[in-house]
Design an enzyme around this catalytic site. Structure first.
Site, PDB file in Angstrom:
ATOM      1  N   SER A   1      38.125  33.390  35.515  1.00 37.46           N
ATOM      2  CA  SER A   1      37.953  32.792  34.193  1.00 37.46           C
ATOM      3  C   SER A   1      36.995  33.560  33.303  1.00 37.46           C
ATOM      4  O   SER A   1      37.098  33.489  32.079  1.00 37.46           O
ATOM      5  CB  SER A   1      37.481  31.339  34.343  1.00 37.46           C
ATOM      6  OG  SER A   1      38.448  30.562  35.003  1.00 37.46           O
ATOM      7  N   ALA A   2      36.050  34.297  33.890  1.00 35.86           N
ATOM      8  CA  ALA A   2      35.141  35.133  33.109  1.00 35.86           C
ATOM      9  C   ALA A   2      35.469  36.607  33.250  1.00 35.86           C
ATOM     10  O   ALA A   2      35.424  37.362  32.275  1.00 35.86           O
ATOM     11  CB  ALA A   2      33.696  34.875  33.535  1.00 35.86           C
TER      12      ALA A   2
ATOM     13  N   GLU B   1      40.124  42.435  42.084  1.00 35.21           N
ATOM     14  CA  GLU B   1      40.439  41.070  42.508  1.00 35.21           C
ATOM     15  C   GLU B   1      40.758  41.055  44.000  1.00 35.21           C
ATOM     16  O   GLU B   1      41.515  41.897  44.494  1.00 35.21           O
ATOM     17  CB  GLU B   1      41.629  40.528  41.706  1.00 35.21           C
ATOM     18  CG  GLU B   1      42.200  39.210  42.188  1.00 35.21           C
ATOM     19  CD  GLU B   1      41.178  38.097  42.298  1.00 35.21           C
ATOM     20  OE1 GLU B   1      41.225  37.364  43.305  1.00 35.21           O
ATOM     21  OE2 GLU B   1      40.327  37.974  41.385  1.00 35.21           O
ATOM     22  N   ALA B   2      40.169  40.087  44.712  1.00 40.02           N
ATOM     23  CA  ALA B   2      40.391  39.989  46.156  1.00 40.02           C
ATOM     24  C   ALA B   2      41.796  39.510  46.494  1.00 40.02           C
ATOM     25  O   ALA B   2      42.322  39.822  47.564  1.00 40.02           O
ATOM     26  CB  ALA B   2      39.362  39.040  46.781  1.00 40.02           C
TER      27      ALA B   2
ATOM     28  N   HIS C   1      34.230  21.701  39.910  1.00 41.09           N
ATOM     29  CA  HIS C   1      33.500  22.288  38.784  1.00 41.09           C
ATOM     30  C   HIS C   1      32.127  22.805  39.228  1.00 41.09           C
ATOM     31  O   HIS C   1      31.116  22.517  38.587  1.00 41.09           O
ATOM     32  CB  HIS C   1      33.294  21.255  37.674  1.00 41.09           C
ATOM     33  CG  HIS C   1      34.543  20.640  37.150  1.00 41.09           C
ATOM     34  ND1 HIS C   1      34.563  19.387  36.553  1.00 41.09           N
ATOM     35  CD2 HIS C   1      35.821  21.085  37.113  1.00 41.09           C
ATOM     36  CE1 HIS C   1      35.797  19.103  36.184  1.00 41.09           C
ATOM     37  NE2 HIS C   1      36.580  20.116  36.516  1.00 41.09           N
TER      38      HIS C   1
END
Length: 539
Positions: free
Chosen positions: A13-14, A34-35, A470
């Protein structure tokens, strides 16, 4: 060894935002790591497909907390995205900025430049809101924001009943930063989920100065002297060294950013030493300050025509599937929560500390995280305290980078969190017993009419309470003893290293946290560019 100017760890998201904005400058070479793999399957595009993605080991880290004392010693499912788009690829797509006073609180904690008027331009820059631009909303940005659909009979009745209970209607609930009740917006475009990868990276993937590396697990940050110079990744079972000429940016999320820091020798020296890791920088706050939104659902049985459940089970679900495939409409095109009320748990609270989310359907979650629609006509409302007092921590299990850390969530350990949750449960019951929604309800299924006392309701929360997914705060920004990054998101004690994701939030935003995380990516990228090239932030 391969070298890029900037190495961004985590395409979530960031991270997708950071990589996009840095690569907007053609003179900068950017690598996004990215994993996980790409998540482009049928269900990854369908908003309701989150039920199929959560728990899928291809796209979900499938984390579990340690036993939570306040939740009957249960280990709680804690999904985190492991794919291009990160958690934005498996979340509920709800778009809320939180309350404007959240950001003023961040400033008061030693973070200048993070007040409401400071961050509002970044929110507006990143958005393409279907309602058009105004003083709060943005239009023309990469991220598509739509009205959650369909706003059915039950959704409208919930909003009206809440209003009759004294909760003010707010038309722009998702973006205005105010208390009240209204429809929620979502990161959905023409019936299709919008991940941050879809919005920020996919349109510019062709750029010669932007590379994306998938299925590569970052083992540690490489530090030479007092500066980060690159990362070590595990790819196809082999180690690979990647250099960063300018900066390394960790955007691996609330769980993995502190994990990578600790594996790199950045964290509490005693804890690192217990796992045979030499401490390069003693930062005791790494992994501390863990916060999450935790609550419980009230479920009520309804008369026919009030619930979506019937349309999402049996032969009708195939009809809904066809409806979606043909026109991208219907219940499969809706976000997880369609309406919400942001309210105060008591008159002693300065501003709304509870979110009550409404769903015209109900589902149950298996211990492994799998989600199934309930086999009855029912609707639900859940409540959680948006600014919890409870704090947890993330700790190493070992020095093995492929072994997940231990998540001591400590949910609802603070008595005031339990008291606020009780207040929210009682408010839900009051709203659901108020017309027009009361006319569609047959009776309460969960916690059930027999649960009336505080003790009975706390027992219910202990048995059924769960995370709302969250988590924030494990690399918080600030200037106190537990601060991991400063207000410019630079890791303390290490040059050329930043953390830019939800872990830097000192406290959560008052609502779903995905929008705030994306905003942090926007602002963080500008800080990097400003520090490197004296570029001013937007006005």
């Amino acid at each position: 060894m391969e070298t890029w100017d900037y190495v961004v760890v985590g395409a979530g998201s960031a991270g997708c935002v950071v990589a996009r904005r840095l690569s907007d400058n053609p003179s900068m070479r950017v690598l996004l790591i990215e994993a996980g793999p790409s998540s482009k399957t049928f269900w990854s595009n369908v908003p309701a497909g989150m039920a199929m993605l959560i728990g899928d080991e291809r796209f979900d880290w499938r984390y579990m907390t340690e036993p939570v004392p306040a939740l009957n010693g249960r280990r709680i499912s804690w999904p985190r995205g492991k794919t291009l788009g990160g958690s934005s690829a498996i979340n509920g797509m709800v778009y809320t900025r939180g309350n404007r006073r959240d950001y003023e609180h961040w400033v008061s904690l030693g973070n200048p430049g993070w007040g409401w008027t400071d961050i509002l331009p970044y929110y507006k820059r990143m958005e393409d809101n279907v309602r058009g631009a105004n003083e709060f909303r943005g239009q023309g940005g990469p991220l598509k924001i739509s009205d959650a659909a369909p706003a059915s009979r039950a959704v409208q009745a919930f909003i009206e009943a809440a209003h009759r209970c004294g909760i003010e209607r707010v038309d722009d609930l998702s973006v205005a930063g105010e208390e009240g009740v209204g429809l929620l917006q979502a990161t959905i475009h023409k019936g299709v989920r919008q991940t941050t990868y879809d919005a920020f990276i996919a349109p510019v993937r062709h750029r010669g100065n932007l590379d994306v590396l998938t299925e590569a697990h970052v083992a540690r940050v490489l530090v030479e002297g007092a500066a980060a110079v690159g990362v070590e990744v595990i790819e196809n079972g082999k180690l690979r060294t990647i250099r960063a000429a300018r900066e390394v940016i960790l955007s691996a999320g609330v769980t993995n950013s502190p994990h990578i820091l600790m594996l790199s020798g950045i964290g509490d020296a005693e804890h690192l030493g217990a796992h045979g890791i030499r401490a390069r920088v003693h930062l005791p706050g790494v992994g501390k300050n863990l916060q999450d939104h935790v609550g419980a659902h009230v479920k009520v049985q309804t008369r026919p025509g009030w619930s979506h459940n019937r349309d999402l089970r049996g032969w009708r679900k195939y009809r809904e599937g066809l409806r979606y495939v043909v026109a991208k409409t219907g219940y499969l095109g809706a976000s997880a929560t369609l309406a919400a009320a942001f309210v105060r748990s008591s008159s002693k609270v300065d501003y709304a500390d509870l979110e009550i989310g409404f769903r015209p359907m109900t589902f149950s979650q298996a211990p492994n995280g799998n989600i199934l629609v309930d086999d009855c006509d029912a609707i639900s409302a859940n409540v959680y305290r948006v600014r919890p007092a409870s704090r947890g921590e993330i700790l190493l299990r070992s020095a093995d980078p492929l072994q997940s850390p231990a998540f001591h969530a400590n949910f609802l350990s603070a008595p005031e969190d339990q008291e606020a949750t009780l207040s929210g449960l009682r408010l839900i019951r009051r709203v659901l017993s108020t017309d027009p929604i009361a006319s569609g309800i047959v009776g309460e299924l969960q916690p059930g009419p027999e649960a009336r006392s505080d003790e009975q309701l706390i027992e219910f929360v202990g048995k059924y309470g769960k995370s709302s997914y969250h988590p924030v705060g494990t690399c918080k920004m600030g200037n106190d003893a537990l601060a991991v990054v400063d207000a410019r998101l630079r890791v303390r004690g290490v040059n050329r290293l930043r953390v830019i994701d939800a872990s830097v939030m000192p406290t959560p935003t008052s609502g779903n946290t995905a929008a705030g995380t994306t905003m942090i990516g926007e602002k963080g990228a500008d800080m990097i560019l400003a520090d490197a090239m004296d570029i001013l932030p937007p006005t």
